[in-house]
Scaffold this motif. Structure first.
Motif, mmCIF file in Angstrom:
data_model
loop_
_atom_site.group_PDB
_atom_site.id
_atom_site.type_symbol
_atom_site.label_atom_id
_atom_site.label_comp_id
_atom_site.label_asym_id
_atom_site.label_seq_id
_atom_site.Cartn_x
_atom_site.Cartn_y
_atom_site.Cartn_z
ATOM 1 N N GLU A 26 -1.096 31.926 45.347
ATOM 2 C CA GLU A 26 -1.775 33.201 45.543
ATOM 3 C C GLU A 26 -0.779 34.360 45.436
ATOM 4 O O GLU A 26 -1.024 35.375 44.788
ATOM 5 N N ASN A 27 0.399 34.151 46.064
ATOM 6 C CA ASN A 27 1.426 35.192 46.021
ATOM 7 C C ASN A 27 1.855 35.510 44.598
ATOM 8 O O ASN A 27 1.990 36.671 44.213
ATOM 9 N N PHE A 28 2.080 34.452 43.822
ATOM 10 C CA PHE A 28 2.514 34.690 42.440
ATOM 11 C C PHE A 28 1.433 35.413 41.648
ATOM 12 O O PHE A 28 1.732 36.261 40.811
ATOM 13 N N ARG A 29 0.184 35.087 41.945
ATOM 14 C CA ARG A 29 -0.906 35.775 41.245
ATOM 15 C C ARG A 29 -0.866 37.270 41.574
ATOM 16 O O ARG A 29 -1.012 38.123 40.712
ATOM 17 N N ILE A 30 -0.611 37.562 42.848
ATOM 18 C CA ILE A 30 -0.578 38.965 43.252
ATOM 19 C C ILE A 30 0.600 39.693 42.604
ATOM 20 O O ILE A 30 0.468 40.820 42.141
ATOM 21 N N ILE A 31 1.754 39.011 42.534
ATOM 22 C CA ILE A 31 2.919 39.648 41.910
ATOM 23 C C ILE A 31 2.627 39.960 40.445
ATOM 24 O O ILE A 31 2.969 41.026 39.930
ATOM 25 N N GLU A 32 1.934 39.034 39.811
ATOM 26 C CA GLU A 32 1.556 39.283 38.419
ATOM 27 C C GLU A 32 0.659 40.510 38.311
ATOM 28 O O GLU A 32 0.822 41.341 37.417
ATOM 29 N N SER A 33 -0.254 40.626 39.282
ATOM 30 C CA SER A 33 -1.174 41.770 39.219
ATOM 31 C C SER A 33 -0.450 43.074 39.535
ATOM 32 O O SER A 33 -0.860 44.141 39.100
ATOM 33 N N ILE A 34 0.652 42.975 40.304
ATOM 34 C CA ILE A 34 1.433 44.183 40.587
ATOM 35 C C ILE A 34 2.011 44.729 39.285
ATOM 36 O O ILE A 34 2.022 45.931 39.041
ATOM 37 N N ARG A 35 2.484 43.815 38.445
ATOM 38 C CA ARG A 35 3.008 44.264 37.146
ATOM 39 C C ARG A 35 1.926 45.000 36.352
ATOM 40 O O ARG A 35 2.199 45.998 35.704
ATOM 41 N N GLU A 36 0.699 44.513 36.466
ATOM 42 C CA GLU A 36 -0.385 45.137 35.697
ATOM 43 C C GLU A 36 -0.594 46.592 36.105
ATOM 44 O O GLU A 36 -1.087 47.393 35.338
ATOM 45 N N THR A 37 -0.209 46.947 37.365
ATOM 46 C CA THR A 37 -0.386 48.337 37.784
ATOM 47 C C THR A 37 0.779 49.204 37.317
ATOM 48 O O THR A 37 0.868 50.371 37.672
ATOM 49 N N GLY A 38 1.699 48.619 36.547
ATOM 50 C CA GLY A 38 2.777 49.420 35.976
ATOM 51 C C GLY A 38 4.043 49.448 36.785
ATOM 52 O O GLY A 38 4.961 50.210 36.497
ATOM 53 N N ILE A 39 4.103 48.635 37.830
ATOM 54 C CA ILE A 39 5.309 48.609 38.650
ATOM 55 C C ILE A 39 6.307 47.611 38.057
ATOM 56 O O ILE A 39 5.937 46.491 37.690
ATOM 57 N N THR A 40 7.561 48.044 37.947
ATOM 58 C CA THR A 40 8.620 47.154 37.482
ATOM 59 C C THR A 40 8.987 46.200 38.610
ATOM 60 O O THR A 40 9.158 46.635 39.740
ATOM 61 N N VAL A 41 9.087 44.911 38.306
ATOM 62 C CA VAL A 41 9.346 43.944 39.370
ATOM 63 C C VAL A 41 10.659 43.204 39.121
ATOM 64 O O VAL A 41 10.927 42.749 38.004
ATOM 65 N N PHE A 42 11.488 43.131 40.177
ATOM 66 C CA PHE A 42 12.690 42.300 40.145
ATOM 67 C C PHE A 42 12.470 41.208 41.180
ATOM 68 O O PHE A 42 12.411 41.488 42.378
ATOM 69 N N LEU A 43 12.294 39.983 40.692
ATOM 70 C CA LEU A 43 11.869 38.893 41.560
ATOM 71 C C LEU A 43 12.986 37.863 41.745
ATOM 72 O O LEU A 43 13.474 37.293 40.773
ATOM 73 N N VAL A 44 13.378 37.658 42.995
ATOM 74 C CA VAL A 44 14.409 36.675 43.304
ATOM 75 C C VAL A 44 13.720 35.427 43.823
ATOM 76 O O VAL A 44 12.883 35.525 44.721
ATOM 77 N N GLU A 45 14.033 34.293 43.231
ATOM 78 C CA GLU A 45 13.313 33.076 43.636
ATOM 79 C C GLU A 45 14.144 31.816 43.471
ATOM 80 O O GLU A 45 15.156 31.802 42.777
ATOM 81 N N GLN A 46 13.690 30.753 44.147
ATOM 82 C CA GLN A 46 14.242 29.420 43.895
ATOM 83 C C GLN A 46 13.208 28.526 43.245
ATOM 84 O O GLN A 46 13.535 27.469 42.724
#
Ligand SMILES: Nc1ncnc2c1ncn2[C@@H]1O[C@H](COP(=O)(O)OP(=O)(O)OP(=O)(O)O)[C@@H](O)[C@H]1O
Ligand SMILES: [Mg+2]
Lengths: 306, 394, 235
Positions: free
Chosen positions: C174-194
């Protein structure tokens, strides 16, 4: 004991409790944002009282006689100056030692308190003798049997309680208060929220010191006297009140202030032959309370900050 | 060890012991001159000289050599220091006031050593040092005037009463930590004077007379006679104070270097971990607190006898802070640091009378500067050297 | 649309060097990810950008403006927001106070209310619990508050540090889906993950950090298919 005397004790206790609460709130705010004890707080209060006294002399010197104008001037100048002093202390003595052992800040502010006290004693004109603080409030009184309720006392207590409520609203209802609480709970996350951490710390110290100045003026108006040593005991009482209430908790500080005043009053009532022992009694009980509940009365249940 | 020696760029390479002995002798001569100096200019000049010498010793590595001497030849060095202390007392001979100052300084040092065990080693703050000192003094006042207890025992009684009253504070001090226990001793330190002032039995604000010291029939109010010259009666007190200071120093050093000192150190550094390693934290704290209060009480008892009249004003909270200043200026846990700081805090204002009035201000500002810029103190404590049996090496 | 550019960054704590000569770019309007195992220095990189641990050397620019070593509140003022590692609630504050703090630098109360409503639309669960103390929320709920709080500032660039840490697979998805949708609103995302697989699935470009060094980079697709990188760093 007759009702009149009891009423007098009660009125006196409420007055003292308000003053102590105002001092204790400062300790709690500082502890909240920085986890430090700034022991010079009581002596900063003394500086506030002396600034107020000096302002009054200045006001009289330029020929203003109206006591209300004088009172406002005294309050404004004293609170502003003392707030600035508090911020300066935070900036130059407390923040630089933030990463040192916490004890060092207690030590440095203990020494600063001594320096302020001695500074006033040595350098204020005739500073080693008490100064007669003017009675700026109406002294009319309402006689209720053997108990007389004085207008100045009523005004002082109401104003003091109003300031406490105001501080409480400031902390709990405003954007500034939100930032102060955020810094108190998690310094780093507060920074990530975009809060200017240093600024908030300085403002918090200014607010706490301003409240102390108010308490100092209150003290001067109530006893009609200020002296260089007045801050030591008031600071110690405020510190103890903040501690028994549970450091970092604003309600605890208020509770602690009134509790201490209550103990002093009980001491005075119970030991009428030696009312000079009332402080010894009050501190004795406080020390016993601390031995019993080492983290304070309120912190025992919820250790929230500010 | 070798490193230190090689680092010292002293052109004429005297062995450390010789350098050390010369330094001790120089200090003794300096102390003698200082105590006798009359004019403010002379005193100021000597203070300046001392500051320069201290700075120079640091720069040239002389202080490192001295440290080496103290470690390698501790017996000879300590003997030399004791001998020169006695020599200074003998040289002062008939001078009342300098002897009184010297003794006062030594007694403050005894109290400061106690504080150092509480604060520097164990990390327990005690802001009521002057109160425990005062308890000793008042004990000796009451016992010398109302009882026939031999004065030497009264010294012990002073320490004992101080420890007993301290025991009342032990529960809150041990149960709470940091700020919380600070408030307990601050309250005690502030209220002690109030208590004395309102207490009729103890003389109120005027205070009490104290009888003199008397050791096996020798009344300390008589000046001893040395080679036909009658000396100041303060020589008695100076000698006894020296004895007390030396004893306290040796005992404290022993304690520091014993396994107990190790326990105290570890309690300061990490209470929880200490408890995990089986150190009885409560016992360590009670021991340190009691030890310190006993030293303060004994020193206070002798102090009372020496000045023969005591009043609440000598045992204020500011005086307690002055004692804390000695520990902080010297360096936490550093015994020689306390000795140096006791000289500075007690003697300098006495000699420079203009400073006397300003001494609380002066030393509070000095401590503030020290905490900001040199928190380890003037003579920082070395890395702990623990050898069971008490003999130290580095 | 904004971008971050990092050049030759060195960062250390006291004596321990953590980041060594790291250079990377976060492209506008995209999701750029930084992968790496525990202790690789990912969070340290975020702390460097935010000015919490100022770098020893190197340069960080946002849209060409140098922010190296700037105080954190200034960096936030430049349109950067962060969802910190471990969520970092203000535990004794309510959910709405936590959200309110996310918009600390926003002065327009109406705008704040509007954004809060939008967060509540995204996470209806939070709307029900707006007056609950954040410290008493479940881990998953706290993650929602943390994401919502990061969006409250209306950032141009969002730094997200390990959003899937300690969450159940369902929440992670669910979280990843939301992060993807954040990009759709035009926000640049820097994602740190394992979490390599799911992160690369939504990212546009990726970097791999190991022992403080950048060891690989490429489009998400290239990285997905790079068997060597997989074997060496995510084995
Ligand atoms: N405050 C600090 N002081 C000293 N060293 C630190 C500090 N914070 C992190 N480190 C060290 O820096 C290195 C990198 O830590 P960092 O938190 O950046 O790793 P990470 O890649 O985020 O790991 P994880 O995936 O576990 O969160 C680690 O070795 C860590 O021990
Ligand atoms: Mg991390």
């Amino acid at each position: 004991m007759d009702i009149g005397l009891l009423g007098q004790y009660l009125a006196n206790g409420v007055m003292l409790g308000t003053m102590y609460a105002l001092v204790a709130v400062g300790f709690t705010l500082f502890f909240g944002v920085l986890d430090v004890i700034k022991f010079s707080h009581g002596d900063v209060l003394m500086i506030g009282a002396f600034t107020g006294f000096t302002t009054y002399l200045g006001i009289v010197a330029i020929g203003i006689e109206n006591p209300w104008v004088a009172l406002v001037a005294v309050l404004v100048v004293s609170i502003a100056t003392t707030a600035a002093l508090g911020a300066l202390i935070a900036r130059y003595l407390v923040l630089p030692l933030k990463s040192a052992p916490p004890l060092n800040i207690l030590l440095i502010t203990l020494m600063l308190g001594t320096a302020l006290r001695e500074g006033v004693r040595l350098f204020y004109p005739d500073g080693s003798n008490p100064k007669a603080f003017p009675a700026l409030l109406p002294t009319a009184s309402l006689e209720l049997g053997s108990f007389s309720l004085r207008a100045d006392s009523v005004i002082l207590v109401s104003a003091g309680i109003a300031v406490i409520i105001g501080l409480n609203l400031l902390i709990n209802r405003t954007r500034l208060g939100l930032a102060i609480r955020a810094v108190a709970q998690d310094e780093e996350t507060a920074k990530i929220m975009g809060i200017n951490y240093t600024m908030i710390v300085l403002v918090t110290f200014a607010i706490g010191s301003g409240a102390a100045a108010f308490a100092g003026i209150m003290n001067g108006l109530y006893y009609n006297e200020v002296n260089f040593g007045m801050g030591l005991l008031l600071g110690l009482i405020g510190f103890s009140a903040a501690i028994i209430g549970g450091l970092g908790n604003i309600y605890g500080a208020i509770l602690g202030g009134f509790l201490f005043a209550g103990l002093q009053t009980v001491g005075a009532v119970a030991l009428p032959f030696a009312s000079a022992y009332k402080d010894v009694f009050a501190f004795g009980v406080v020390i016993a309370l601390m031995a019993w509940k080492p983290t304070g009365l309120i912190a025992e249940r919820s250790s929230d900050r500010v | 060890m070798k490193d230190d020696v090689m680092k010292t760029p002293i052109p004429v390479s005297l062995p450390p012991l010789a350098t050390g002995l010369i330094a001790v002798a120089a200090c003794a001569i300096f102390g003698w001159l200082f105590l006798l100096a009359e004019s403010e200019v002379a005193v100021l000049g000597l203070v300046l000289l001392a500051v320069l010498a201290g700075w120079g010793a640091q720069k040239t590595g002389l202080s490192a050599t001295l440290g080496t001497a103290m470690h390698q030849h501790s017996g000879a060095m300590n003997g030399a220091i004791v001998a020169s202390l006695l020599a200074v007392i003998a040289l002062l001979g008939t001078e009342h006031f300098p002897l009184l100052m010297l003794s006062t300084m030594l007694l403050y040092l005894v109290a400061a050593l106690g504080l150092n065990v509480q604060f520097g080693l164990t990390g327990m703050v005690n802001f009521a040092g002057a109160a425990f000192f005062g308890i000793g003094a008042y004990t000796s006042a009451v016992l010398t005037t109302h009882t026939a207890v031999p004065p030497l025992l009264i010294l012990l009684a002073g320490g004992l009463i101080a420890a007993l009253i301290g025991a009342l504070l032990i529960v809150p001090v041990v149960r709470t930590a940091g700020h919380y226990s600070a408030v307990v001793t601050i309250a005690f330190g502030v209220l002690f004077k109030t208590f004395l002032e309102v207490n009729e039995v103890l003389g109120g604000p005027q205070g009490l007379m104290v009888g003199s010291m008397n050791v096996f029939g020798w009344d300390f109010n008589n000046g001893p006679v040395l080679m036909g010259h009658e000396m100041s009666f303060y020589v008695n007190y100076a000698l006894l104070s020296s004895g007390l200071a030396i004893l306290a120093f040796a005992l404290t050093r022993r304690l520091e270097r014993s396994w107990l000192g190790l326990a105290l150190d570890s309690v300061r550094l990490d209470e929880t971990a200490s408890a995990c390693f089986g150190i009885n934290v409560v016992r360590a704290k009670v021991l340190a607190f009691t030890y310190g209060n006993i030293l303060a009480g004994i020193a206070g008892a002798l102090y009372g006898m020496m000045i023969s009249f005591i009043a609440p004003n000598s045992f204020t909270f500011s005086d307690s802070l002055l004692m804390v200043s000695i520990v902080l200026l010297g360096g936490l846990g550093s015994l020689w640091g306390s000795a140096l700081a006791a000289v500075i805090v007690v003697l300098v204002p006495e000699k420079l009378q203009i400073l006397q009035e300003y001494r609380f201000l002066l030393f509070s500002v000095l401590v503030i500067a020290m905490l900001l810029f040199r928190p380890q103190g003037l003579l920082p404590r070395g890395v702990r050297s623990y050898f069971p049996g008490g003999r130290a090496q580095r | 649309m904004s971008s971050i550019k990092i050049e030759n960054l060195y960062t250390a704590y006291d004596k321990a060097d953590v980041l060594m000569d790291v250079s990377l770019a976060v492209e506008p309007g995209r999701i750029t990810c930084l992968l790496g195992s525990n202790g690789a220095g990912k969070s340290t990189l975020i702390r460097s950008i935010l000015g919490l641990t100022p770098p020893r050397a190197g340069r960080i620019t946002v849209d060409g403006k140098d922010i190296t070593g700037a105080p954190t509140h200034k960096v936030i003022g430049d349109g950067i927001a962060c969802i910190p590692e471990g969520r970092r609630m203000f535990p004794k504050m309510t959910v709405s106070e936590n959200l309110r703090l996310g918009a600390y630098q926003v002065r327009d109360e109406a705008l704040i209310r509007e954004r809060m409503e939008r967060v509540f639309e995204t996470f209806p669960r939070l709307a029900e619990r707006r007056d609950q103390l954040a410290g008493t929320m479940s881990g998953g709920e706290q993650a929602m508050v943390s994401i919502g709080r990061g969006l409250m500032a209306g950032p141009r660039i969002l730094l997200i540090d390990e959003p899937s840490l300690g969450l159940s697979p369902l929440y992670v998805k669910e979280n990843f889906r939301i992060i993807e949708s954040i990009r759709e609103t035009g926000i640049t995302v820097f994602l740190v993950e394992q979490n390599v697989r799911q992160t690369l699935a939504i990212s546009d470009y990726g970097y791999v950090l190991s022992g403080g060094h950048l060891v690989a980079q490429g489009s998400a697709e290239d990285l997905r298919n790079d068997k060597e990188v997989y074997a060496a760093y995510f084995g």
